[in-house]
Design an enzyme around this catalytic site. Structure first.
Site, short mmCIF file in Angstrom:
data_model
loop_
_atom_site.label_atom_id
_atom_site.label_comp_id
_atom_site.label_asym_id
_atom_site.label_seq_id
_atom_site.Cartn_x
_atom_site.Cartn_y
_atom_site.Cartn_z
N MET A 222 40.76 36.97 53.58
CA MET A 222 40.64 35.81 52.70
C MET A 222 41.91 34.98 52.60
O MET A 222 41.86 33.80 52.26
CB MET A 222 40.25 36.28 51.29
N ASP B 143 40.97 43.35 39.08
CA ASP B 143 41.16 43.97 40.39
C ASP B 143 42.43 44.81 40.39
O ASP B 143 43.19 44.81 41.36
CB ASP B 143 41.21 42.90 41.48
N ASN C 129 47.61 46.28 44.51
CA ASN C 129 47.98 45.08 43.77
C ASN C 129 49.12 45.34 42.79
O ASN C 129 49.31 44.58 41.83
CB ASN C 129 46.77 44.51 43.02
#
Length: 559
Positions: free
Chosen positions: A23, A142, A147
């Site tokens: 993405m 998320d 992350n």
């Protein structure tokens, strides 16, 4: 790669690719206006004109725009490229963010569980970052180890691409309603029936199609805490259906059953975060942080419990190393080339002045000159400063303008004492006195070695070995074929100056996983010579000394 090194996005010059995915792409770049390093996130060419991706990009920018927190990656700027690289008309949006130098928690966890003190520290920092986001009406949605970036300053929260902006209606008691709906039309961003997020970190209410709220992030935080504490995810399955069933109905084994040093209080925190019913979880991330801070204070990690013993062992080990090095220097002398003739070993004790005792607890607080006549050490004080001890005169003297000095080292000709500073500079000062001379800005170093050719090699956290000239100039990275989950620390030159002995340090912080390695500067080949060892030093004519599990070892070593 969408953008080549050297290309420009407005005032930003692309320097390297950091990450590539389906993405988006992330680049390291230089802000030519402010002369600082930044990270730039760009939608991939394939999705550049996808309205959904553009909306998510816009949402990430809005989510980050008002978030100012030491453990949230900051947004600096937004922009558009103009015509995209594929030649299609239209612009490609990009985000300019804080550049964080480190490794993701996911990368670090590949080596297993973290020490308890780091679990508590990182967990508290992540919880505090989430609390800040929630107070600004932002759900992350998320949260997962990939992350979370681990840097020298701790944990930082990344990637708000799936964030949800809440409309904050006020309840009767004046509190924000944790279950309020999003002001962004979620239906425009999520196909019917799809669940937003990463499967292993989804909450039961997300899987059941209910509206997420701040407690959804708390569930994901509980999974991250469990994974940091045990090295395993609490929920798993051989298929997506099996994973969903596990999250909805399975109660994971307590972390303490997989790792005995986990206190019951941390078990309770993790269990409460992972409650199936959101009403049974912690209601705010702030509550989680308070509990983790309380555990850190009342039930320290094993390493912390043994602080006084640990510091004593390090201090004793430091003195032993000091004695060994001095004894070897004084017990050998060089004749005709590299021949070494042994003489009687002289044993001695060093009495430091009461007003300037050595700082205990770290081997990097002292250095011995190559001729064995002088010791440079960091003396206790407010602030600590550099002292020089003469073995001939049996006395110490302070070195001016060395407040907050660190990591002393000597030049090969014994004429200079080098040191690093708390604000990230490398300096040198003559052993005869005078003002220190700045060599360059190096950041927080982890061991320094000065070679015969006036090359200074130094280690650093989260970094390979680097080199700078003793006369100053640019810093370059030494080519190394090191294992991926290690950084390079505590270098020293082996005889001849063509090979460097150094420590490959496990980024999880576990000293027992460290390795001693040798880098050949000609072949650029790294060879691991000893596992479970740190702070290696070669002593002529053929001994290697090193630390392992708090003890000092010596082994015969053939160059």
């Amino acid at each position: 790669m969408r953008f080549n090194v050297g290309s420009r996005l407005g005032p930003y010059e692309i320097r390297a690719v950091i990450d590539e995915g389906g993405m988006g792409e992330v680049y390291r770049a230089r802000d030519t206006r402010l002369d600082r390093t930044v990270a730039i996130k760009v939608i991939t060419a394939a999705r550049a004109h996808d309205p959904t991706m553009r909306l998510r990009f816009e949402r990430e920018a809005k989510a980050l725009s008002n978030l100012r927190h030491p453990h949230i990656c900051a947004l600096y700027d937004i922009g558009e490229t103009g015509d995209d690289a594929s030649g299609n008309d239209g612009s490609v949006p990009y985000l300019v963010m804080e550049y964080l130098e480190g490794h993701t928690l996911s990368e670090i966890l590949q080596r297993g569980a973290l020490p308890l003190d780091r679990v508590l520290r990182y967990g508290a920092q992540i919880a505090d970052a989430l609390h800040k986001a929630h107070r600004q009406h932002v759900l992350h949605r998320d949260l997962k180890p990939s992350n979370i970036m681990i840097t020298e300053d701790g944990a930082s929260l990344l990637d708000f691409g799936l964030a949800k902006i809440l409309t904050p209606p006020v309840t009767r008691d004046g509190q924000i309603d944790v279950g309020s709906d999003s002001s962004t039309d979620e239906r425009s961003l999520t196909p019917s029936g799809d669940v937003v997020g990463t499967a292993h970190y989804l909450s039961p209410e997300q899987l059941e199609g209910k509206q997420p709220d701040v407690r959804t992030d708390i569930f994901a935080l509980g999974i991250c805490l469990y994974q940091m504490a045990t090295g395993q995810r609490p929920f798993d399955g051989t298929s997506r259906a099996g994973l969903i069933a596990s999250i909805l109905s399975y109660e994971p084994a307590p972390a303490s059953s997989l790792r005995p040093n986990i206190p019951a209080s941390l078990d309770w925190v993790i269990k409460t975060c992972l409650a199936k019913d959101p009403e049974e979880r912690f209601q705010t991330a702030h509550d989680v942080r308070l509990e983790l801070d309380r555990i850190a204070e009342s039930e320290p990690a094993p390493k912390q419990r043994a602080t006084s013993v640990g510091l004593t062992l390090w201090f004793v080990a430091t003195l032993v190393v000091l004695g060994l090095i001095v004894a070897v220097y004084l017990g050998t002398r060089r004749q005709s080339g590299s021949a070494i003739t042994p003489v009687a070993v002289r044993r001695l004790s060093l009495t430091l002045p009461p007003q300037a005792p050595i700082v205990a607890g770290n081997i990097e607080k002292f250095a011995v000159s190559p001729d064995g006549s002088r010791i440079a050490y960091i003396a206790e004080g407010d602030p600590p400063s550099l002292y020089s001890y003469s073995l001939e005169e049996r006395s110490s003297k302070p070195i001016a303008q060395t407040a907050n000095a660190r990591s002393p080292f000597f030049s090969p000709d014994n004429r200079w004492i080098g040191f690093s500073t708390a604000d990230g500079y490398l300096k040198k000062v003559s052993v005869d006195g005078g003002a220190p001379i700045t060599i360059g800005r190096t950041g927080d170093v982890r061991g320094v070695a000065w070679g015969e050719n006036d090359q200074i090699v130094f280690g650093a956290r989260w970094s390979p070995l680097k080199v700078i000239s003793a006369l100053g100039g640019a810093i370059s990275v030494l080519p190394q074929q090191a294992p991926v989950k290690f950084d390079s620390r505590w270098p020293s030159f082996l005889p001849g100056g063509k090979r460097i002995l150094y420590t490959l340090f496990d980024m999880s912080g576990d000293y027992d996983n460290a390795q001693l390695a040798v880098l050949d500067l000609d072949s650029r080949k790294t060879t691991v010579i000893l596992k479970g060892a740190t702070h290696g030093r070669f002593l002529a004519p053929g001994q290697l000394i090193y630390f392992r599990s708090g003890s000092l070892f010596s082994v015969a070593f053939d160059l």
